[in-house]
Design a protein around this motif. Structure first.
Motif, PDB file in Angstrom:
ATOM      1  N   GLY A 627      62.402 -60.028-108.170  1.00 17.82           N
ATOM      2  CA  GLY A 627      61.254 -60.808-108.653  1.00 17.82           C
ATOM      3  C   GLY A 627      59.933 -60.308-108.120  1.00 17.82           C
ATOM      4  N   VAL A 628      59.932 -59.262-107.273  1.00 23.56           N
ATOM      5  CA  VAL A 628      58.687 -58.772-106.679  1.00 23.56           C
ATOM      6  C   VAL A 628      57.972 -57.859-107.659  1.00 23.56           C
ATOM      7  N   ARG A 629      56.665 -57.662-107.414  1.00 24.77           N
ATOM      8  CA  ARG A 629      55.865 -56.725-108.206  1.00 24.77           C
ATOM      9  C   ARG A 629      55.784 -55.405-107.457  1.00 24.77           C
ATOM     10  N   LEU A 630      55.487 -54.329-108.189  1.00 17.64           N
ATOM     11  CA  LEU A 630      55.422 -52.990-107.615  1.00 17.64           C
ATOM     12  C   LEU A 630      54.048 -52.397-107.861  1.00 17.64           C
ATOM     13  N   SER A 631      53.471 -51.840-106.794  1.00 22.39           N
ATOM     14  CA  SER A 631      52.132 -51.261-106.886  1.00 22.39           C
ATOM     15  C   SER A 631      52.177 -49.821-106.376  1.00 22.39           C
ATOM     16  N   LEU A 632      51.420 -48.940-107.038  1.00 22.31           N
ATOM     17  CA  LEU A 632      51.340 -47.535-106.620  1.00 22.31           C
ATOM     18  C   LEU A 632      50.046 -47.345-105.847  1.00 22.31           C
ATOM     19  N   ASP A 633      50.183 -47.067-104.533  1.00 20.56           N
ATOM     20  CA  ASP A 633      49.039 -47.012-103.623  1.00 20.56           C
ATOM     21  C   ASP A 633      48.420 -45.620-103.600  1.00 20.56           C
ATOM     22  N   ASP A 634      47.116 -45.573-103.223  1.00 20.86           N
ATOM     23  CA  ASP A 634      46.387 -44.315-103.038  1.00 20.86           C
ATOM     24  C   ASP A 634      46.506 -43.407-104.247  1.00 20.86           C
ATOM     25  N   PHE A 635      46.409 -43.978-105.435  1.00 24.50           N
ATOM     26  CA  PHE A 635      46.597 -43.180-106.646  1.00 24.50           C
ATOM     27  C   PHE A 635      45.513 -42.106-106.747  1.00 24.50           C
ATOM     28  N   PHE A 650      56.052 -49.821-112.639  1.00 25.09           N
ATOM     29  CA  PHE A 650      54.943 -50.286-111.807  1.00 25.09           C
ATOM     30  C   PHE A 650      54.171 -51.387-112.543  1.00 25.09           C
ATOM     31  N   ASP A 651      53.558 -52.274-111.736  1.00 23.88           N
ATOM     32  CA  ASP A 651      52.736 -53.354-112.287  1.00 23.88           C
ATOM     33  C   ASP A 651      51.250 -53.064-112.143  1.00 23.88           C
ATOM     34  N   GLU A 652      50.887 -52.239-111.146  1.00 27.00           N
ATOM     35  CA  GLU A 652      49.471 -51.952-110.931  1.00 27.00           C
ATOM     36  C   GLU A 652      49.292 -50.652-110.166  1.00 27.00           C
ATOM     37  N   LEU A 653      48.048 -50.137-110.227  1.00 25.88           N
ATOM     38  CA  LEU A 653      47.654 -48.943-109.475  1.00 25.88           C
ATOM     39  C   LEU A 653      46.539 -49.319-108.517  1.00 25.88           C
ATOM     40  N   LYS A 654      46.559 -48.681-107.371  1.00 27.42           N
ATOM     41  CA  LYS A 654      45.502 -48.933-106.400  1.00 27.42           C
ATOM     42  C   LYS A 654      44.710 -47.643-106.208  1.00 27.42           C
ATOM     43  N   GLU A 690      40.101 -50.263-103.437  1.00 30.34           N
ATOM     44  CA  GLU A 690      39.988 -50.596-102.013  1.00 30.34           C
ATOM     45  C   GLU A 690      38.747 -49.933-101.419  1.00 30.34           C
ATOM     46  N   HIS A 691      38.369 -50.398-100.223  1.00 26.10           N
ATOM     47  CA  HIS A 691      37.217 -49.864 -99.478  1.00 26.10           C
ATOM     48  C   HIS A 691      35.898 -50.056-100.250  1.00 26.10           C
ATOM     49  N   VAL A 692      35.797 -51.172-100.928  1.00 27.25           N
ATOM     50  CA  VAL A 692      34.528 -51.498-101.597  1.00 27.25           C
ATOM     51  C   VAL A 692      33.572 -52.043-100.539  1.00 27.25           C
ATOM     52  N   GLU A 693      32.414 -51.357-100.376  1.00 32.45           N
ATOM     53  CA  GLU A 693      31.536 -51.701 -99.265  1.00 32.45           C
ATOM     54  C   GLU A 693      30.171 -52.222 -99.710  1.00 32.45           C
ATOM     55  N   ASN A 694      29.797 -52.034-100.977  1.00 35.29           N
ATOM     56  CA  ASN A 694      28.488 -52.535-101.413  1.00 35.29           C
ATOM     57  C   ASN A 694      28.555 -52.963-102.876  1.00 35.29           C
ATOM     58  N   VAL A 695      27.522 -53.675-103.289  1.00 34.91           N
ATOM     59  CA  VAL A 695      27.532 -54.264-104.628  1.00 34.91           C
ATOM     60  C   VAL A 695      27.415 -53.207-105.706  1.00 34.91           C
ATOM     61  N   ARG A 696      26.799 -52.032-105.386  1.00 34.00           N
ATOM     62  CA  ARG A 696      26.660 -50.980-106.392  1.00 34.00           C
ATOM     63  C   ARG A 696      28.032 -50.422-106.771  1.00 34.00           C
ATOM     64  N   GLN A 697      28.876 -50.223-105.748  1.00 35.88           N
ATOM     65  CA  GLN A 697      30.241 -49.766-106.016  1.00 35.88           C
ATOM     66  C   GLN A 697      30.988 -50.814-106.845  1.00 35.88           C
ATOM     67  N   GLU A 698      30.834 -52.091-106.458  1.00 42.13           N
ATOM     68  CA  GLU A 698      31.518 -53.154-107.183  1.00 42.13           C
ATOM     69  C   GLU A 698      31.054 -53.203-108.636  1.00 42.13           C
ATOM     70  N   GLY A 705      36.153 -51.813-115.919  1.00 42.20           N
ATOM     71  CA  GLY A 705      37.383 -52.540-116.119  1.00 42.20           C
ATOM     72  C   GLY A 705      38.282 -52.722-114.920  1.00 42.20           C
ATOM     73  N   CYS A 706      37.756 -52.571-113.696  1.00 39.79           N
ATOM     74  CA  CYS A 706      38.598 -52.810-112.516  1.00 39.79           C
ATOM     75  C   CYS A 706      38.881 -54.300-112.393  1.00 39.79           C
ATOM     76  N   ASP A 707      40.128 -54.627-112.039  1.00 34.22           N
ATOM     77  CA  ASP A 707      40.557 -56.027-112.019  1.00 34.22           C
ATOM     78  C   ASP A 707      40.340 -56.699-110.666  1.00 34.22           C
ATOM     79  N   PHE A 708      40.643 -55.965-109.557  1.00 34.40           N
ATOM     80  CA  PHE A 708      40.590 -56.588-108.227  1.00 34.40           C
ATOM     81  C   PHE A 708      39.892 -55.653-107.252  1.00 34.40           C
ATOM     82  N   PHE A 709      39.296 -56.298-106.221  1.00 36.11           N
ATOM     83  CA  PHE A 709      38.475 -55.551-105.280  1.00 36.11           C
ATOM     84  C   PHE A 709      38.832 -55.970-103.852  1.00 36.11           C
TER      85      PHE A 709
END
Length: 745
Positions: A627-635, A650-654, A690-698, A705-709
C-alpha cells in the motif's frame, strides 16, 4: 685212443661214465646257482635297506589299487607306526584317500592306459589322522614277461604340502599385486652407488610403461623416467633417508614410456646389512590426487575468473616479500589498482561483459610487470601488484613503482573489445614503497588502499603515492565508525522532520532526516556517516532505526486529528532494497506500529535503476502490495532510463536540489528542470522539488507545474516535538493529502 674211448662208451660202462660226468656238472651248476642266489639275496637285502631309508614313500600295489608293500617313509606319510599297521588300516578302512572324488579313478585310468603315471599332484588325507596334505605321485606297471599279465604296480609318493602352500601364496600374492593401484619393489643400494633390483611387481608396468623384467635388468630404469627438474631432489631424498636409515618418502614427477607426465609417490623402508641397504617399498600413481590438490589449491589461492592469485595468496606472498626486504636490506612496492566506474559497466551492460572486462584487465596487468612480480585480484574490481627488489633506496623503489603504475594506466586506457561493446577503461592506482620495517602485510595494503582513494578523489585515472598524513584522517574515520556502533546502543541518533508543502503553501507531509548527536563532536550530518555505515555493514542497523523511529512518528500523527493527513517517506538505500528480507521487515514494522501504509512513501535513489531490472520490478511490486507509494529521488543525477522508468511503478519524481539551486543563473539547469516537469506530467507522476530557498525559485517551479516544494524557504528539518508544535501552536490549513519523502542523506 679214439677207438679205445669208443670202445669204452660202446661198452657196458658208458652209463657209469655218463653218470659221473653228469654228477660233476650238476654239482658245478648247484655251486654256481647257490653263489648267484646268495649274491641276489644280498643285493635284495641291500635294496630293501635302500628303499626303507628313502625319504620318499615307495609302495607296491595290485592292479586293483590294494597296497601290498610300503616303505617307512610311506608309513610315516600316512600317519602309521609300521608297515603292517598301515596295510591293515588301508585294507580295513572304507575312508577315501584322495580328497577330490574321482581322483583315484583318474590316476588308475592313466596308469592302465599308459603303463605309467608321472608327477600326479593330488590332495589326499593322511590315512590314519585324516589330515589333508598335498602329494606328487609317480608309478609304473609291472608285467609278467611270459604272459604279459599285469602283476602289480610300483610307485613313489612325495609330500609337497609346503610347496603347494608357497605356490598358492605366491599365486595369491601375484593376483593381489596385479590388482594393486601401484607396484611393489625391492632393491639394494651398495656403497659404491651400484644398485640391484631384486623384485618388481606387475603393477609397475601400468605406471612406468616398462615391464618388470626390464626393471630387473636395469636398476636405473625408473630413475631415468624422473623428469629433469625433479631428479636431483629425488636422489637427494633417497640418500638422506639412507644416511639416517629412515623411511624414504617422496613425491616426484615421471614421464612414462608413452610420454605421459605423472605424479608418483615412493614409500620404502630400509633394511641394513653389512654390505648394502635393502629397500622394501611401494610406488603409486598419485596424478589424480595431485590434480585434485591443485584444483583445491586453485580454489583456495586463485581467483576462478582471472586465474590470478587471490587475497589469501597475495597476503602470503606479501608477507614473504616484507621478510625478504628486511633480510636483503632493499625495498619493494605495492600497487593498489581500482577500476574506475566498473560498477556502472557491470550493472548496465551485464555481468558477462563485466567478467570479460576483468579477464582482459588481468591479462594486461600481467604484461606490465616482470615474471618475478605478482599480480593478484583481491576484490570485485580491485587488483594489486607486488614489485620485489625495486632498489636499495626508497627513491629507487618509488621511481620503479610510479613507472610501473603509469604503464598500467596506459595499458588500461587502450580500448577494450567486449563482444559487441567497445569500452575505454581507466583506473586509480595507490602506491606504497616498503622496506621491511612494517611487518604486517594488511597494514601496507591499507596504506595502498588509502593512496588509491586519494588518486580517485583527485579525478580518477591517476596515481597517488601514499602520504603518511592521511593516516590521521583514516584513523579519525575508523574512530567515527567505532563511535557509530556505540551511537545505536546509546540512543545518540534521532530523526528530524522537514515540512513539504503544496503549491498553495499548505503542509502536506514531512521528509525525515537522520541526525547524530555525538557526545564530543556535536551534531553530525548524514553525509558524514551514512556511507560509513553502508561500507562497514551497519546499513541494516541504520535502516531498522529509521524505519522504527519514522513509523513511530507516523503512528502518532495518525492518532492526532490535526496531523492525521500528513504523509511520511522513508529513504531506502540500494543495499536495503536489494536485501531479500527487506519487504518482510517493512511489513512487520508497519503491522507492529499499526500505521496506515497508504500514508507511507519509500524513496529510492536512481542507483536502484542500475540493478537487475526484473528483481527491482518484482521488489517494487511487492512494496506496492503493502500500500506504500514509491518515489524516485535525486532524479537527473544517476542512471535513469526513460524506458525503464515507464515500466516501473513509481508515483513521483524528486528533482535533485542541485538543479533547483542554479535555476536562477543556469540556462541549462532551467531547461533541464522544465524538461523533468514536462516528463512527469506526461508519465502521470507527481513532481517534488527539494532545496527551495527563495520565492524566485518557487515561482519558476510553480510556473512549470511542480506539485510540491521543500527547503529552507519553508522550514529547516526540526525535531519531532517541534514539528508537532508547528501544527498545534498555529495549525496550518489542511490540504488534500499528498506524498511526503523521507531522506537520510
Amino acid at each position: 685212443m679214439l677207438s679205445s674211448l669208443f670202445d669204452v662208451w660202446a661198452g657196458k660202462d658208458w652209463l657209469i661214465a655218463a653218470s659221473v660226468v653228469l654228477s660233476a656238472f650238476v654239482s658245478l651248476w648247484m655251486i654256481r646257482y647257490r653263489s648267484l642266489y646268495l649274491r641276489a639275496l644280498a643285493e635284495q637285502e641291500n635294496n630293501n635297506d635302500l628303499v626303507e631309508n628313502l625319504s620318499e614313500g615307495i609302495y607296491r600295489a595290485l592292479p586293483d589299487g590294494r597296497h601290498i608293500k610300503g616303505n617307512q617313509a610311506l608309513v610315516r606319510l600316512n600317519g602309521y607306526e609300521s608297515e603292517e599297521e598301515m596295510l591293515a588300516g588301508i585294507l580295513d578302512s572304507d575312508k577315501p584317500w584322495y580328497v577330490e572324488p574321482g581322483r583315484r579313478a583318474e590316476f588308475q585310468a592313466i596308469l592302465m592306459r599308459d603303463g605309467k603315471v608321472e608327477d600326479f599332484v593330488s590332495e589326499i588325507h593322511r590315512h590314519k589322522t585324516r589330515e589333508r596334505i598335498w602329494i606328487t605321485e609317480s608309478a609304473r606297471l609291472v608285467y609278467d614277461r611270459k604272459t604279459g599279465r599285469k602283476l602289480f604296480y610300483e610307485g613313489s609318493v612325495r609330500e609337497i604340502t609346503e610347496t603347494i602352500k608357497r605356490l598358492k601364496l605366491e599365486e595369491q600374492f601375484q593376483k593381489l599385486t596385479s590388482r594393486l593401484p601401484g607396484g611393489l619393489f625391492q632393491f639394494r643400494n651398495f656403497p659404491n652407488e651400484r644398485g640391484e633390483m631384486l623384485y618388481v611387481s606387475a603393477g609397475i608396468e601400468q605406471i612406468s610403461g616398462i615391464s618388470p623384467e626390464e626393471h630387473l635388468a636395469d636398476s636405473w630404469a625408473f630413475t631415468n623416467l624422473v623428469i629433469d627438474e625433479d631428479r636431483e631432489a629425488y636422489l637427494a631424498s633417497q640418500h638422506e633417508a639412507a644416511a639416517k636409515l629412515e623411511p624414504w618418502n617422496c613425491e616426484v614427477r615421471i614421464r612414462s614410456r608413452d610420454g605421459q607426465e605423472k605424479w608418483v609417490s615412493m614409500d620404502a623402508r630400509p633394511e641394513r646389512s653389512e654390505e648394502c641397504i635393502t629397500w622394501h617399498g611401494y610406488v603409486a600413481d598419485i596424478s589424480v590426487r595431485k590434480r585434485h590438490e591443485m584444483e583445491i589449491e586453485e580454489l583456495a589461492y586463485f581467483d576462478p575468473l582471472t586465474r590470478l592469485p587471490n587475497r589469501r595468496m597475495f597476503l602470503n606472498r606479501m608477507t614473504q616479500a616484507i621478510a625478504a626486504c628486511e633480510r636483503r636490506g632493499d625495498t619493494g612496492a605495492l600497487l593498489f589498482i581500482d577500476l574506475d566506474n566498473f560498477k556502472t559497466l557491470n550493472d548496465t551492460q551485464g555481468h558477462d561483459i563485466g567478467d570479460c572486462f576483468l579477464v582482459q584487465v588481468a591479462d594486461r596487468l600481467r604484461r606490465c610487470v616482470n615474471p618475478r612480480d605478482m599480480v593478484a585480484r583481491i576484490g570485485g574490481d580491485e587488483f594489486v601488484v607486488v614489485l620485489e627488489e625495486t632498489g636499495s633506496e626508497a627513491a629507487h623503489g618509488t621511481l620503479r613503482a610510479i613507472t610501473t603504475a603509469n604503464q598500467i594506466l596506459s595499458a588500461l586506457n587502450r580500448p577494450f573489445e567486449l563482444g559487441p561493446l567497445r569500452h575505454v577503461g581507466s583506473a586509480s592506482v595507490g602506491v606504497v614503497v616498503f622496506d621491511g620495517s612494517e611487518k604486517r602485510a594488511d597494514e601496507i595494503l591499507k596504506r595502498a588502499d588509502i593512496a588509491m582513494y586519494q588518486a580517485k578523489a583527485a579525478g580518477r585515472n591517476s596515481t597517488a603515492l601514499f602520504d603518511p598524513a592521511t593516516m590521521d584522517r583514516e584513523a579519525q574515520r575508523y574512530r567515527m565508525l567505532s563511535d557509530l556502533r556505540t551511537a545505536f546502543s546509546d540512543n545518540q541518533l534521532d530523526l528530524y522532520f522537514q515540512p513539504q508543502v503544496d503549491h498553495t503553501g499548505r503542509v502536506t507531509g514531512a521528509e525525515a532526516l537522520v541526525r547524530w548527536e555525538h557526545p564530543t563532536l556535536g551534531r553530525i550530518l548524514p553525509d558524514e556517516f551514512v556511507a560509513l555505515a553502508e561500507q562497514f555493514g551497519l546499513n541494516d542497523e541504520l535502516a531498522n532505526f529509521v524505519f522504527a523511529k519514522g513509523l513511530e512518528a507516523l503512528a502518532g500523527w495518525q492518532r492526532d486529528p490535526v496531523m492525521a493527513h500528513l504523509r511520511l517517506a522513508l529513504n531506502v538505500s540500494v543495499q536495503s532494497f536489494s536485501s531479500n528480507d527487506f519487504i518482510g521487515m517493512a511489513r512487520s514494522k508497519i503491522k507492529a506500529f499499526g500505521v496506515d501504509p497508504t500514508m507511507l512513501t519509500f524513496e529510492l535513489t536512481e542507483h536502484v535503476m542500475a540493478k537487475d531490472h526484473q528483481l527491482v520490478a518484482a521488489r517494487m511490486a511487492e512494496a506496492k502490495k503493502l500500500g506504500v507509494r514509491l518515489s524516485l529521488d535525486d532524479f537527473g543525477t544517476g542512471y535513469s532510463s526513460l524506458a525503464y522508468l515507464k515500466q516501473l511503478p513509481f508515483d513521483e519524481l524528486k528533482i535533485d536540489g542541485g538543479f533547483v539551486a542554479d535555476i536562477e543563473n543556469s540556462d541549462g539547469d532551467r531547461a533541464l528542470v522544465k524538461t523533468i516537469l514536462a516528463m512527469t506530467r506526461t508519465l502521470g507522476l507527481s513532481a517534488v522539488a527539494e532545496h527551495v530557498e527563495n520565492v524566485r525559485q518557487e515561482a519558476f517551479l510553480r510556473a512549470f507545474g511542480c506539485d510540491f516544494f521543500q527547503g529552507f524557504l519553508y522550514s529547516p528539518a526540526v525535531p519531532a516535538d517541534r514539528f508537532a508544535d508547528m501544527f498545534h501552536d498555529a495549525p496550518p490549513q489542511v490540504a488534500v493529502p499528498q506524498p511526503v519523502m523521507l531522506q537520510t542523506a
